[in-house]
Design an enzyme around this catalytic site. Structure first.
Site, mmCIF file in Angstrom:
data_model
loop_
_atom_site.group_PDB
_atom_site.id
_atom_site.type_symbol
_atom_site.label_atom_id
_atom_site.label_comp_id
_atom_site.label_asym_id
_atom_site.label_seq_id
_atom_site.Cartn_x
_atom_site.Cartn_y
_atom_site.Cartn_z
ATOM 1 N N HIS A 138 0.831 -1.216 0.000
ATOM 2 C CA HIS A 138 0.000 0.000 0.000
ATOM 3 C C HIS A 138 0.865 1.266 0.000
ATOM 4 C CE1 HIS A 138 -3.790 -2.209 0.674
ATOM 5 N NE2 HIS A 138 -3.073 -2.974 1.454
ATOM 6 N N HIS B 83 -4.760 0.932 11.430
ATOM 7 C CA HIS B 83 -4.529 -0.308 12.161
ATOM 8 C C HIS B 83 -5.880 -0.962 12.444
ATOM 9 C CE1 HIS B 83 -3.203 -3.313 14.825
ATOM 10 N NE2 HIS B 83 -2.499 -2.622 15.692
ATOM 11 N N TYR C 17 0.494 -4.325 12.174
ATOM 12 C CA TYR C 17 0.334 -2.919 11.817
ATOM 13 C C TYR C 17 1.070 -1.987 12.777
ATOM 14 C CZ TYR C 17 -2.906 -3.643 7.963
ATOM 15 O OH TYR C 17 -3.455 -3.987 6.752
ATOM 16 N N ASN D 24 -10.224 -3.347 1.780
ATOM 17 C CA ASN D 24 -9.768 -3.484 0.400
ATOM 18 C C ASN D 24 -10.967 -3.390 -0.526
ATOM 19 O OD1 ASN D 24 -7.044 -3.869 1.014
ATOM 20 N ND2 ASN D 24 -7.215 -6.091 1.076
#
Length: 707
Positions: free
Chosen positions: A76, A340, A363, A149
């Protein structure tokens, strides 16, 4: 005692304003606030002498420059952010105690970052890839991050395999090729070695892998979460973002050309839409499942490679998010924002999904290295609007000046402040027992039934696109063995699919697999053919030259504006163009700085001189031909139809010279001759644009005429 209150719509912006500086008409200073007289020449011993180390301005300026970059995200890395607000439609008290999901009058500030997954920060927006869709809600109870996503499933079932999956899809280590692409040996070797990837591969190679824009793609929380109400009752939930503009995609040829012409096309599209007031809107949907129904399906609801079919478990739309403000500074906001999935608020909890469980560790670990230590939550974009009180102190980049002598709990010196809150976060008391084993639940073993469900749910043209995507991706694999293994693996999804893949990649077509059992189940919600269709915010190109019909262009501009369509006037060069009637119009694009791939439709107005000039100009004909090839709406009025007739448009009837105002509308090709009133033409053109594409054209080319 400090009380939490619902944040105002501007609460986050007000907070960011405290850290925002406008340098307009201000004298140049060092970071210490000392005014600088010259920033073009370093301090030297004489005009041609050595630079002196006492030049503190040079040292500070160069040191800052040398340290300006932070590590890009491993995945990402390429993203674009925007601010907005969220409102729930009605209280969700039945399901959750989360306060931001209770009051329809509360407009919760949000920050959203859209992204690609595989490529570096410098890669293109339109590559075939998964897209990230992460939302930070600045709620009165703290920050809640919905890290989503644009596909509802993932490649793997257990987070321990995530490094392997990413290593396989990243550029190969011996030559750092290819960039932002899965079309290479190591990735497909991973795929055939891990058949749990089958469902995700179907999504990735579908049109979902090349979205039309960030504004026209869905978002999915992927994992199964829990909502917990005030009484402690839990409900399983999956999260969805549904775009109000519908779910639409590019075609592969278009995506490749855009990557070369404008690698920033998706971020530019989003930025321009917000600036023009075409605020993107997404409805938040939830699928609710009672805990008593956890085991009633033929799939495991905790398996991240599985969907909950919407026809079985409906998506309930519970609120709307509006993205309405661009960032002030890309690095300070978009690049430094830290999402996160473990950032939750009371009323939202986790499940035992093994991919989710791993993400809860990963994360935070990632942010520690990217953002320089444990205080990344104090960066302005990451700060909650809720008050923060704890005994965490010190560390790199600490911004808070903490009063008091205690930094431990319990304490008596400060009356045990800050004290645990009775109404604070409570983890759901799920009963868990079992032996410690490195194993996976047998309920996760079905790797193909939902991949088959996806294939069965696609329209004929969507299936054709998936086959072509396999041909490109797997056809780029050097190993013949891996290509054959891909064919054999997807034969367990559908024999017809596998045979078509084999035809394009030099593999042996397989016999039908008994595993398929001729399953015909489908889920219409998975096909983009069934999405929302609107012309609103789409873009049309009006192609003309000197001598165009001003009356026709004016009518079409009005019709397009009424439909919410944005239009550009495209010609050979920028500047003023004179119409046949005399009035002029200014072009804002020309054939060298734009192309049909930027637009959803092309219109050619009449005007003998204009059309004759365009017919003799190859770029104009290519503009029309390419739009037609990509199944977009193409239209012309009066003499403009001659340009369509001179193009490579086939399979459709155009208005003839002798037709008197009769509208011809076939496969998204719209034409009319001998007409002064273009009202019906304009309506038909906008309606055709709303359909996104006219796939009948592609079906004719592959020999399949849809029913």
């Amino acid at each position: 005692m400090e009380q939490n209150r619902p944040p105002s719509e501007t609460a986050k912006q007000d907070q960011l304003n405290e850290y925002t500086v406008d340098h307009t008409n201000q004298p140049l200073t060092t970071n210490q606030g000392v005014k600088v007289t010259d920033t073009n020449d370093s301090l030297k011993a004489g005009g041609r002498g050595p630079t002196l180390m006492e030049d503190f301005h040079f040292r500070e300026k160069m040191t800052h420059f040398d340290h300006e970059r932070i590590p890009e995200r491993v995945v990402h890395a390429r993203g674009f952010g925007v601010h907005g607000v969220f409102q729930v439609y009605k209280p969700l008290t039945e399901y959750t105690s989360a306060k931001f999901l209770q009051d329809p009058s509360t407009r919760t500030p949000v920050f959203v970052r859209f992204s690609t997954v595989v490529g570096s920060r410098g890669s293109a927006d339109t590559v075939r890839d998964v897209r990230g869709f992460s939302t930070k809600f600045y709620t009165e109870e703290g920050n809640y991050d919905l890290v989503a996503n644009n596909m509802p499933v993932f490649f793997i079932q257990d987070a321990i395999k995530f490094p392997d999956m990413v290593h396989s899809i990243k550029p190969e280590p011996h030559n750092e090729i290819p960039q932002a692409s899965a079309a290479h040996d190591t990735f497909w070797d991973f795929v055939v070695s891990n058949t749990e990837t089958a469902h995700m591969i179907m999504w990735l190679l579908s049109d979902r892998g090349i979205p039309r824009s960030f504004r026209m793609m869905e978002g999915f929380g992927v994992h199964t979460f829990r909502l917990v109400n005030a009484q402690g009752k839990a409900t399983f939930v999956k999260f969805h973002w549904k775009p109000m503009l519908g779910v639409h995609s590019l075609v592969w040829d278009e995506a490749q050309k855009l990557a070369g012409k404008d690698p920033d096309v998706h971020r530019r599209d989003l930025y321009d839409a917000v600036n023009m007031g075409d605020f993107p809107e997404f409805e938040l949907g939830m699928q609710f499942l009672d805990e008593a129904d956890e085991f009633k399906f033929d799939f495991d609801i905790l398996d991240p490679t599985k969907i909950w079919p919407e026809e079985t478990i409906p998506v309930v739309k519970v609120g709307k998010m509006t993205l309405n403000r661009n960032v002030e500074n890309f690095f300070a906001e978009t690049e430094q924002v830290a999402f996160h999935p473990g950032h939750v608020v009371p009323g939202i909890d986790f499940t035992n999904d093994p991919l989710l469980q791993g993400r809860l560790f990963s994360y935070t670990d990632t942010q520690l290295i990217r953002l320089g230590g444990p205080n990344f939550h104090e960066i302005p974009i990451n700060r909650p609007v809720a008050p923060v009180h704890n005994n965490q102190r010190d560390g790199y980049h600490r911004m808070t000046i903490d009063r008091g002598v205690t930094s431990y709990s319990p304490n008596s010196i400060q009356g045990n402040s800050p004290f645990p809150a009775p109404d604070g976060y409570k983890h759901y008391a799920e009963k868990v027992e079992g032996k410690k084993v490195r194993a996976r639940s047998e309920s996760f073993n079905d790797h193909f039934s939902q991949a088959r469900l996806f294939w069965n749910s696609m329209s004929a043209i969507e299936q054709e696109h998936i086959v072509k995507a396999f041909h490109f991706e797997v056809g780029s694999v050097m190993s013949k063995e891996i290509r054959q293994r891909v064919v054999d693996m997807f034969n367990r999804v559908d024999n017809g699919l596998a045979v078509k893949i084999a035809e394009g990649v030099g593999a042996t077509p397989p016999a039908a697999s008994p595993e398929q059992a001729q399953t015909t189940a489908s889920s219409p919600a998975l096909s983009q053919i069934n999405t929302v269709k609107t012309a609103r915010t789409r873009k049309a190109a009006i192609v003309l030259d000197h001598g165009f019909s001003h009356n026709e262009v004016t009518q079409m501009l009005n019709a397009l504006n009424d439909a919410g369509v944005r239009a550009d006037v495209v010609a050979k060069r920028l500047g003023m163009y004179t119409s046949a009637e005399g009035p002029q119009i200014e072009t804002n694009k020309h054939f060298l700085n734009t192309a049909s791939v930027y637009y959803d439709a092309v219109y050619i107005p009449g005007g003998r001189e204009s059309v004759d000039a365009l017919q003799g100009y190859g770029d104009a004909l290519h503009f029309v031909n390419e739009a037609f090839k990509h199944a977009k709406t193409v239209g012309a009025s009066n003499e403009g139809v001659d340009l369509l007739a001179a193009s490579q448009i086939v399979g459709t009837t155009l208005a003839g010279i002798d037709t008197q105002g009769q509208l011809f509308n076939e496969m998204g090709t719209i034409s009319v001759r001998n007409a002064t009133d273009l009202a019906a033409f304009g309506t038909a053109f906008a309606d055709a644009m709303a359909q996104h594409r006219h796939w009948e054209r592609e079906m004719l080319l592959v020999g399949q005429v849809p029913g």
